[in-house]
Each structure stands twice: as C-alpha cells, then as structure tokens.
Design a protein around this motif. Structure first.
Motif, PDB file in Angstrom:
ATOM      1  N   GLU A  14       0.808  -1.212   0.000  1.00  0.00           N
ATOM      2  CA  GLU A  14       0.000   0.000   0.000  1.00  0.00           C
ATOM      3  C   GLU A  14       0.844   1.265   0.000  1.00  0.00           C
ATOM      4  N   ALA A  15       2.140   1.145   0.306  1.00  0.00           N
ATOM      5  CA  ALA A  15       3.026   2.308   0.384  1.00  0.00           C
ATOM      6  C   ALA A  15       3.732   2.534  -0.952  1.00  0.00           C
ATOM      7  N   ASP A  16       4.336   3.703  -1.081  1.00  0.00           N
ATOM      8  CA  ASP A  16       5.149   3.963  -2.270  1.00  0.00           C
ATOM      9  C   ASP A  16       6.376   3.065  -2.284  1.00  0.00           C
ATOM     10  N   ILE A  17       6.977   2.928  -1.105  1.00  0.00           N
ATOM     11  CA  ILE A  17       8.115   2.028  -0.934  1.00  0.00           C
ATOM     12  C   ILE A  17       7.884   1.250   0.352  1.00  0.00           C
ATOM     13  N   GLY A  18       8.191  -0.040   0.358  1.00  0.00           N
ATOM     14  CA  GLY A  18       7.945  -0.838   1.548  1.00  0.00           C
ATOM     15  C   GLY A  18       9.015  -1.878   1.795  1.00  0.00           C
ATOM     16  N   LEU A  19       9.236  -2.163   3.070  1.00  0.00           N
ATOM     17  CA  LEU A  19      10.118  -3.247   3.489  1.00  0.00           C
ATOM     18  C   LEU A  19       9.301  -4.204   4.345  1.00  0.00           C
TER      19      LEU A  19
END
Length: 354
Positions: free
Chosen positions: A314-319
């Motif tokens: 759901e995020a622009d960038i995720g870990l």
C-alpha cells in the motif's frame, strides 16, 4: 475522508495568510527574554528550521518592545507580540514592527485603551489576536457559567467592542487547560462569528501529557473543519511544539511535511531490530523538505509476514522483513530482497527514483 474546512475570514500575518482555503499554519512561542536579541533570534531560527511558520514573542517591558525592531530585521518568520496588563506596550510593539498583536481580554479591556490600540493597528495594517485563556477570566465572567460559556462570552464581548471601532482583522483563541472545555468553546464560537481561529490548549502539564491533551483537542476541532493556526503549548523546548503540531496535521491528512513512515510496533515474531531501522530512517527523513505542491512518499517498514507484505504494497516504498532480510516493494510490487544491513540505503535509492 476529506475534511470540510470552516470558511473563515482571511487574515494576513506578515507573509502568511490564514483562513479561507489557506493551509493550517503552525505557530510556536520563543521562550527567551525578547530583549536578549541574539538568544531570541537563535530560537526563532531553530523554530523556522523545525517548520514553524509564525512565532510569538513575550513583550513584558519597553526593552522587549524596542528589541522587536532589530529582531524583525533579521528574522524570516512573522512576529506576534504577546501583550498583557500594559496596553502601552502594544503601541510600542506596533511601532517597532510587530506583524500581529495578541491581547488578553482578562487584563487589557478598558475601552479607551483598546481604542488606542485599534487605531494603531489600523495605521500599521496588522491584525489582532483576541486571546482568551481560562486562567484570566475571573474579573470578566460569572462563575455560574460553564467554562466554555465563559470563554465564549469573554471572546465575543471583546470582538463586539473591536467591531464597533470598525476593525475586523481579527484572529480568536479560546484556550482552556483541558481538552473538553477547549473543544466546546471553539465549537460554540464557530457558530457565532466568521473570524479565523488559533487553536491550542493552555497549561498542558508534562510534555508527553501536554502533547496528547493538545492532539485530542486540536485534532477533534480540525476534524470538524475548525481551526486556521495551531500551537501545541508544551513545558519543553519550543521545537517540540512545532514537531507535535506537524504530526497532528499529518495524522489528519491536512498537510505533509516529509516522507511518511508506516511501521509496526513489533512483537515476538519480529526477527530484526526494527526500532533501529525506523529511527534511522526518521532521522534522515527529517532533513528532507517538500513543497506544498509535492506529495512526499509513504514508506512502510514492517517486521513480519502478518501485515508486512500488505502494508508494504500500500506504500510507495515498503520493506517487509523476515529473518535478516526484507522484501523491498515499490508502487505495490515486490522488486527484490535486501539484507538488513543495506535496507536503509535501498530505500533511499528508490526514493530518489520516484
């Protein structure tokens, strides 16, 4: 959910406009002796770097008022002169370049004195904040009224006195020392006038307690569309007031000042030091500046497989971490695995490519 803002009258404070559709502005107050010009300027610069947009200065005596002129020459933020008891200090502050005057109806209320101040405000072309505080109401209102009603009665009476002098460049604040009374007072006043509101809670207590109390009151009002400037009053470094104010506005989706971190609280399933990663990313993000026209990215940092992949998508960038490595997501899609030791660099590189 889109918040429907109350359409307040537009008021200009230095180079900042509030009311109407202008963004909710963040205010703080210098905690230095204003006549100590270098210390005051140092604190103003620190506040500006933290994201403060309007700063209030205590004007306790003539030395403070005179110092405004030199401070004004070197400060970038609009300066609000905080005046109590001595009405002539308001005139001196106006003469020395204040961008707004704050008066307390509890201690400057004689019609002849107010008339002189309003005349000077008109000549200078600057606004007035009518700042009502629960601790200053004893002489003005009957104790048979509730605190919210006393705050509103004091504020409205002062507004009517100023309006009779044909002056409408007004900002209003109605601050109690608890969230419930503060919310009730502003809600009632919002139905009785069109002037912009400066939101806050007064005498909030310990820093964490004060930040939470302020967030409840300010947040509840902003969700109702009420409020045009805010100050989180804390017994702490004023930079903490600014950070708390930014967090409130970001949490409500009213403004974004930098990248947003979505992170889990961790539990026994987490197999990496997620707290360390989040703090390091937060420190790096705090130095990034984004204009009003640019949407800062959302970065998810999740510690296990329960919610990690979903939040990361759901995020622009995720870990999304497993054991000693994470799956890196960008724009909802997994792109590669990264080691724990290189995950921060990987996030920063992908942010540069957005």
């Amino acid at each position: 959910m889109k918040i429907a803002r109350r359409k307040a009258r537009i008021v200009k404070i230095g180079n900042i406009r509030i009311g109407g559709n202008y963004p909710v502005a963040i205010q703080s107050m210098a905690k230095t002796k204003t006549a100590d010009i270098e210390s005051t300027l140092g604190q103003i610069k620190d506040l500006e770097a933290a994201g403060c947009e309007i700063v209030r200065l205590a004007i306790k005596d003539n030395a403070d008022a005179i110092a405004l002129k030199k401070i004004k020459r070197r400060a970038q933020l609009p300066l609000v002169a905080d005046i109590h008891f001595n009405w002539r200090l308001a005139l001196a502050a106006i003469d020395n370049g204040a961008d707004k005057i704050r008066l307390n109806p509890g201690n400057i209320y004689k019609p002849a004195e107010v008339k002189e101040i309003i005349s000077a405000l008109k000549s200078a072309g600057i606004p007035l904040r009518i700042g009502v505080n629960s601790g200053s109401l004893k002489a003005l209102n009957s104790h048979r009224l509730s605190m919210p009603d006393r705050l509103v009665a004091a504020g409205l009476s002062y507004v009517r006195m100023v309006e009779k002098l044909k002056f409408r460049e007004i900002v209003i604040s109605l601050k109690a020392s608890n969230a419930q009374d503060t919310i009730a007072a502003y809600e009632k006043m919002s139905r009785l006038c069109e002037y912009p509101f400066h939101l806050g809670v007064t005498a909030t207590g310990l820093p964490l307690e004060g930040a939470i109390k302020s967030a409840i009151a300010i947040g509840a009002l902003l969700l109702r569309g009420i409020g045009d400037t805010i100050r989180v009053s804390l017994t702490d470094n004023p930079k903490e007031e600014v950070m708390a104010g930014k967090f409130i506005l970001e949490a409500l989706g009213l403004r974004r000042f930098g990248p947003e971190i979505i992170s889990c609280p961790t539990c026994g399933r987490c197999e990496v030091d997620l707290v360390k990663i989040v703090k390091e990313l937060g420190a790096k993000f705090s130095t990034m500046n984004y204009g009003l026209s640019t949407r800062p990215p959302k970065v998810a940092v999740m510690g296990c497989v329960v919610n990690g992949p979903g939040e990361a998508r759901e995020a622009d960038i995720g870990l999304a971490f497993g054991r000693n490595e994470a799956l890196l997501f960008k724009n909802g899609k997994p792109i590669k695995k990264v080691s724990y030791s290189r995950c921060i660099d990987a996030v920063l590189r992908e942010m540069e490519r957005i």
